[in-house]
Every structure is written in structure tokens, then in C-alpha cells.
Design a protein around this motif. Structure first.
Motif, PDB file in Angstrom:
ATOM      1  N   ALA A 100      25.626  30.540  41.305  1.00 61.75           N
ATOM      2  CA  ALA A 100      25.707  30.074  39.907  1.00 61.75           C
ATOM      3  C   ALA A 100      24.369  29.504  39.444  1.00 61.75           C
ATOM      4  N   TYR A 101      23.655  28.876  40.368  1.00 57.93           N
ATOM      5  CA  TYR A 101      22.338  28.337  40.020  1.00 57.93           C
ATOM      6  C   TYR A 101      21.299  29.196  40.741  1.00 57.93           C
ATOM      7  N   ARG A 102      20.606  30.057  40.032  1.00 61.16           N
ATOM      8  CA  ARG A 102      19.742  31.063  40.644  1.00 61.16           C
ATOM      9  C   ARG A 102      18.613  30.438  41.453  1.00 61.16           C
ATOM     10  N   ALA A 103      17.931  29.440  40.870  1.00 59.29           N
ATOM     11  CA  ALA A 103      16.790  28.832  41.565  1.00 59.29           C
ATOM     12  C   ALA A 103      17.254  28.194  42.876  1.00 59.29           C
ATOM     13  N   ARG A 108      32.125  24.030  33.488  1.00 62.42           N
ATOM     14  CA  ARG A 108      31.249  22.946  33.019  1.00 62.42           C
ATOM     15  C   ARG A 108      30.818  23.141  31.568  1.00 62.42           C
ATOM     16  N   GLN A 109      30.952  24.374  31.049  1.00 60.19           N
ATOM     17  CA  GLN A 109      30.550  24.617  29.660  1.00 60.19           C
ATOM     18  C   GLN A 109      31.730  24.543  28.681  1.00 60.19           C
ATOM     19  N   ILE A 160      37.331  24.723  39.369  1.00 63.21           N
ATOM     20  CA  ILE A 160      36.041  24.690  40.074  1.00 63.21           C
ATOM     21  C   ILE A 160      34.943  24.560  39.019  1.00 63.21           C
ATOM     22  N   TRP A 161      34.179  23.498  39.132  1.00 65.05           N
ATOM     23  CA  TRP A 161      33.270  23.068  38.074  1.00 65.05           C
ATOM     24  C   TRP A 161      32.235  24.119  37.681  1.00 65.05           C
ATOM     25  N   ASP A 162      31.629  24.773  38.662  1.00 63.32           N
ATOM     26  CA  ASP A 162      30.519  25.680  38.364  1.00 63.32           C
ATOM     27  C   ASP A 162      30.951  27.108  38.058  1.00 63.32           C
ATOM     28  N   LEU A 163      32.234  27.385  38.216  1.00 57.21           N
ATOM     29  CA  LEU A 163      32.688  28.768  38.037  1.00 57.21           C
ATOM     30  C   LEU A 163      33.694  28.868  36.894  1.00 57.21           C
ATOM     31  N   PRO A 164      33.889  30.058  36.363  1.00 60.45           N
ATOM     32  CA  PRO A 164      34.871  30.213  35.281  1.00 60.45           C
ATOM     33  C   PRO A 164      36.295  29.928  35.790  1.00 60.45           C
ATOM     34  N   PRO A 165      37.201  29.515  34.889  1.00 60.24           N
ATOM     35  CA  PRO A 165      38.582  29.222  35.305  1.00 60.24           C
ATOM     36  C   PRO A 165      39.243  30.386  36.042  1.00 60.24           C
TER      37      PRO A 165
END
Lengths: 354, 262
Positions: B21-24, A153-154, A108-113
């Protein structure tokens, strides 16, 4: 245990020439063409084997893997993995296999593995204790500890690939289909993934079917190689056998200390490469002792090395022959090497006299 | 069953985490949810400012229809639509491979793959609107009305889900489906009005072809004790048929999956 018997997978694809007019025409009348991605492939792989699956782009490797993993229905033929027919997607089979695709991600791209792992745990219904144990083992083998809580993503490409492997193995599959798992990774990361795959195979007696564009991966990992081109199986056996059949000549590399006359070299073998004082000759195996003796004796060369021909070279020759066969009337699929490889392939064909 | 329940809970938690994940974005989404609810009510308030009834529906009854509309839309935009947009994207990119590799039903897995947690406020807003509408009518709904009204709400959500599955299944053949989902969204907007506002062909279309009446008008009528048993049963049967058809189409569609190139 994996079995494929006369496996055929054809795709019907829409074809149109470039240009606006043909785009308009294709709205009214479409031309379809049948692409024979896999055309009657037969092989069987025993439990615990590590097999390299090789072929040029468009040869049918990924399609075969997808059929074996149950993603695609074969057009005809029989396929069996651990006694199951893959495209029926029975739970018992899906719990035993995994497919890792170097160019696709399940994280999942926005969350940690760790969140993807939690999801996969729920999907595969892995008991808590087993999940902890497997994750600890994978974390140690793949050195995942600093990555687990960083958003996907990071992560760098290599870090992401390691996390992808862990996501694919949390349910402890015993059959691994690995499609380009090291693509785009640096040498250190390729080595890490290679070591990991070997270790997983040994620990769990897992069957591994691997495709890779990096021949080093295949040479290092797979005692057995299946070569496929234009959807047709052209070799199934060990690496040494492939090399011996295709090109039994050795490569002799050395550095010249004193100048050597061109005709003296020609008598020893075919000059394949020349880089300053460094030379590579192609020498038939039976002539090797004489040639080496001559080089080290009267010719005074230094840094002499004897090697088998590189696998890339062997395959280029093999695929070049297959293309020759195609020109004589065989079925057509795109097997053009990637742009970067084209010059090398052309060179190899020249060398091989095709 | 327990496995699927646990799976839905994990997906709900993950979606909430992804939303935060994106606060704004998270704050803006919250403000937007409240603003959209207010905007939904506006046309109705303007209409009833000039007249006391439209097609036999007075203001408070029409508010019940709007409440059902908000409720079904909350589920649509909170669960169904994000999941199916996700499905279309996965088919296009080939990431649907990973769905098919999982030992659970692909339709179940994908149907709850994404949640928009903020939509819970729309659902609460819908409930508040029902309470307000019945307060304006001068008394609570009957027990039967409440039970059938609740049952038909679930039924309406399932009907809408079946239509969306049918639409999403087309993605296995035509790949780019963005416009179709927008079109369906626009058609669903019709559900904010009682079906009786429409006549002739349109009423037939919105009852039988794209059954928006099943999603809002009939449940609202049930809650208002105004729906006969025959229509209620036909509504349930129609939805069941729609679900069966959507399941069959889905299964056929999956067979057509060719998986995007490696």
C-alpha cells in the motif's frame, strides 16, 4: 432469543489519587476497588424484537452487550443467546451474532473494505454464492458501491461506519448488538443507518439490541426500551409507557402574537422555555383541552404544537432520581454526564426540583 | 482444517497487499532485508578471520548455526512477531473484541494476522548459506541429517512461537508489553552462536529456560550428523511441553480479557 437472569459483572480496578507521590506509593501498595458495572440485571428479548438499551455513561450498557456477545465472563448470573451460553464462544453462536461498536473498527486501515470482507468471508466460511448475494444486498441498502475499493483510511467517518456495518453482517447474523452505531455521524447518515437497521431487522427477522446517545435513534427504531443505571435495570417496557409513568404532562409550544401577561401564562401551565415570542409550557394532560382552547381562542397564539416530553428530559430526571438514591447510600459507579450534557442535566434537575 | 488453511492464505494475500500500500516503504523494506542479512554474517566472519574454531565449532559448522538463526528469525520477524505485536496493540485498544467475535480459534487467528512478506528473502538467504556451508565442508548432508535437521527446524520455530505466545499472553494482564518483546528479541539474538560458546549458568538458561539452543544449535548439529538420538527426542519433547504450557496460559489469559472501554 436473549435471556439475562440476575446478571452481575464486577471489575476490580486500581485506584490512586493524582500526583507524583501517590504514583510512587502505588508502586509499592496498590488500592483496588470493585466497580459494579452490571448489578443483577434480568430481561428477556424475543426473536425479531428491536430493543433500545439506554443509560448514562458508565451505566453498564456496553458491559452487558459484551457479556451477551461472549467477550466478557459474567461474575454471576445466567446469560443465554439463542440457547447458547455466550462466554463459551461456541462456533454455532458466533455465526449467528454480531457486535458493532461505533468507537472501534474491524476494517483493515490501509486496505479497501473489500479486503476485510474477503477476510471475514474466510473466517465465517461463507459459501461463495451466499457471500456475493449478501454483499450485493448490503451494497445496495447501504450504497457502498463507490466505497468498496477505496482504502479505509480515506473514507469519511460515516462512510466507514456503513462499511463497518456491512463487515459485521456479511455472515447474516440473526442477533445484532449495536453499540453506538451512529456516534459522530451527521443527521443524514444517522437516518441512513437507522433505515438500514430497520430494513435488516424486517428482512431477516433479526433481533436488535441497540445503545445510542442519540435518542432519535432509539425513538425511531425501538418499540421497547430497557433503561439501566448504575448497573441496575430501572425500566423495561415500551416508550409510551416510560413517558406516561415518568412525566405524563404534555409540552405545548406556541408563538405569541399579542402580549400575554405573566400571571395569565402561569395559570395555563409551567413555562419551560422562552425564546423571543416562542414559548413552551408544561401542561397536565387532563387540563390540555382547556389550555389549548384558551390559547387558540382569547389569547390568539400561532404555530401551536403539542408533544410528549423529550426522551432525553425523561431520562435526565430518571438518572437524577437514581443519583439521589445513591446519595442515600447506594453503590457507586461513575455516572457523570459528559461535559456538554452537564449543564442540561443540572437544568433538568432544577426543573424537576431535585 | 481447510477453513484455517484458506484463512491463512487470505491473510497472507492481505498482508502482502497492505505491505504494498505504501510504495516507498515496500522498496525500503526490501533493501533492509538484504542489508540485515549481510550484517548478521559480519560478526561471525570477523571472529573466524582470526581463528579456525570456537568452542569446537569450525567456520562452516558455525555458518550452519547462523543459517538456522536466519531461518528461525525470518519466521519470527515475518509472521510471529508482527502478529503478536498486533495482538498487544489490539488488547490495548480493545480491538481484540473483534477477534473473539469470530467463530475460529482466537490463537490461530491472531498468530497469522500479520505477515512481512519480505522476510521470505531471509529464508532464502538461510537456505543459500546452508548450501554454501556444506559446499565449504566438501559434501552434502546425509539423508538422515537432512530429515532430522528439517524436522528440528520446524520444531525450533514452534519452540520460539511458544515462548512468544507466553510473552504475548502476559499482555492480557499487564497491557503494555513492548519492552518485553524487545527483550525477547535481544535474547533471541544469542541464538546466532552455538550453545557451546556459553558456559555454566548461561548454557542452562539458553537450553532450558529460553531454549535458543533448541531453535538453532541442536537443529544445526542434526544437519551436521552430530546430534545424538536422546538429545533429539528431548528437544522434540521439550518443545511439545512448551506448546502445551503456552496453550494453557493463553486460554487462562483470554478469560482475563476485560476489553478496553467503549
Amino acid at each position: 432469543m436473549i435471556r439475562a437472569r440476575e446478571l452481575v459483572k464486577h471489575f476490580r480496578v486500581h485506584k490512586r489519587p493524582p500526583g507524583f507521590a501517590s504514583a510512587l506509593r502505588s508502586l509499592v501498595r496498590r488500592r483496588y476497588e470493585t466497580v459494579k458495572a452490571v448489578d443483577g440485571v434480568t430481561f428477556s428479548i424475543e426473536r425479531g424484537e428491536r430493543v433500545g438499551f439506554l443509560g448514562p455513561n458508565g451505566a453498564g450498557k456496553t458491559t452487558t452487550l459484551k457479556v451477551l456477545a461472549g467477550l466478557l465472563h459474567p461474575t454471576s448470573g445466567e446469560v443465554e443467546v439463542d440457547g447458547f451460553v455466550p462466554f463459551r464462544r461456541q462456533t454455532e453462536l458466533l455465526e449467528r451474532i454480531t457486535l458493532v461498536m461505533g468507537q472501534k473498527s474491524q476494517l483493515i486501515w490501509d486496505l479497501p473494505p473489500s479486503e476485510t470482507y474477503a477476510l471475514n468471508r474466510a473466517v465465517f466460511d461463507v459459501p461463495d454464492a451466499q457471500f456475493r448475494q449478501t454483499l450485493d444486498e448490503l451494497t445496495e441498502l447501504l450504497e457502498l458501491a463507490p466505497l468498496l475499493d477505496k482504502p479505509t483510511r480515506q473514507l469519511s467517518l460515516g462512510e466507514r461506519m456503513k462499511c463497518e456495518l456491512a463487515a459485521a453482517l456479511l455472515h447474516r447474523p440473526t442477533t445484532l448488538f449495536l453499540d453506538e452505531p451512529t456516534i459522530g455521524l451527521d443527521v443524514a447518515m444517522q437516518l441512513a443507518i437507522r433505515d438500514f437497521v430497520r430494513s435488516y431487522n424486517q428482512r431477516h427477522e433479526a433481533t436488535v439490541l441497540l445503545t445510542s446517545h442519540y435518542m432519535d435513534d432509539v425513538v425511531a427504531l425501538c418499540p421497547r426500551i430497557i433503561v439501566i443505571d448504575h448497573g441496575v435495570l430501572i425500566h423495561d417496557g415500551d416508550l409510551k409507557g416510560l413517558v406516561k409513568t415518568m412525566d405524563p404532562d404534555k409540552r405545548v409550544s406556541f408563538t405569541i402574537v399579542d402580549p400575554i401577561a405573566g400571571d395569565a401564562l402561569a395559570k395555563l401551565g409551567t413555562v419551560l422555555a422562552r425564546d423571543g415570542h416562542r414559548l413552551t409550557l408544561r401542561v397536565p394532560e387532563r387540563e390540555l383541552p382547556g389550555v389549548v382552547g384558551h390559547l387558540l381562542g382569547p389569547l390568539h397564539v400561532a404555530d401551536l404544537a403539542i408533544e410528549d416530553p423529550p426522551l432525553e428530559e425523561i431520562l435526565r430526571v430518571m438518572f437524577g432520581k437514581a443519583r439521589e438514591g445513591e446519595a442515600n447510600g447506594a453503590a457507586a459507579v461513575d455516572a457523570t454526564p459528559p461535559p456538554g450534557k452537564r449543564a442540561e442535566a443540572d437544568r433538568a434537575e432544577e426543573e424537576a426540583g431535585t | 482444517m481447510v477453513r484455517y488453511l484458506r484463512l491463512v492464505l487470505v491473510q497472507l494475500r492481505i498482508s502482502a497487499a497492505a505491505g504494498m500500500a505504501y510504495r516507498a516503504d515496500f522498496i525500503i523494506e526490501g533493501v533492509m532485508a538484504v542489508a540485515w542479512m549481510a550484517l548478521t554474517l559480519l560478526p561471525l566472519l570477523v571472529l573466524y578471520d582470526q581463528r579456525s574454531a570456537v568452542a569446537g565449532w569450525d567456520r562452516s559448522s558455525a555458518l550452519v548455526v547462523i543459517a538456522y538463526f536466519l531461518g528461525v528469525r525470518a519466521v519470527l520477524e515475518g509472521v510471529v512477531s508482527p502478529s503478536l505485536v498486533d495482538l498487544v496493540e489490539r488488547i490495548r485498544s480493545g480491538a481484540f473484541d473483534y477477534v473473539l467475535l469470530k467463530p475460529v480459534d482466537a490463537q490461530a487467528l491472531i498468530s497469522a494476522s500479520r505477515f512481512e512478506p519480505w522476510k521470505i528473502f531471509d529464508l532464502l538467504g538461510a537456505l543459500a548459506l546452508v548450501i554454501y556451508a556444506f559446499h565449504a565442508r566438501g559434501g552434502p548432508p546425509s539423508a538422515t541429517g537432512l530429515a532430522v535437521g528439517a524436522l528440528l527446524f520446524v520444531n525450533g520455530v514452534l519452540a520460539m512461537y511458544a515462548v512468544w505466545i507466553l510473552c504475548a499472553a502476559a499482555a492480557f494482564w499487564v497491557v503494555r508489553l513492548d519492552n518485553l518483546t524487545y527483550l525477547l528479541g535481544a535474547i533471541f539474538d544469542v541464538a546466532r552462536w552455538p550453545i557451546h560458546v556459553f558456559r555454566g549458568l548461561w548454557r542452562m538458561v539458553f537450553t532450558f529456560v529460553i531454549p535458543v539452543a533448541v531453535m538453532t544449535t541442536f537443529p544445526a548439529m542434526a544437519l551436521l550428523d552430530d546430534l545424538d538420538a536422546r538429545t533429539a527426542i528431548a528437544t522434540l519433547a521439550g518443545t511439545a511441553a512448551l506448546l502445551v504450557v503456552s496453550r494453557l496460559v493463553w486460554r487462562t489469559a483470554i478469560r482475563s480479557y476485560t476489553s478496553a472501554s467503549s
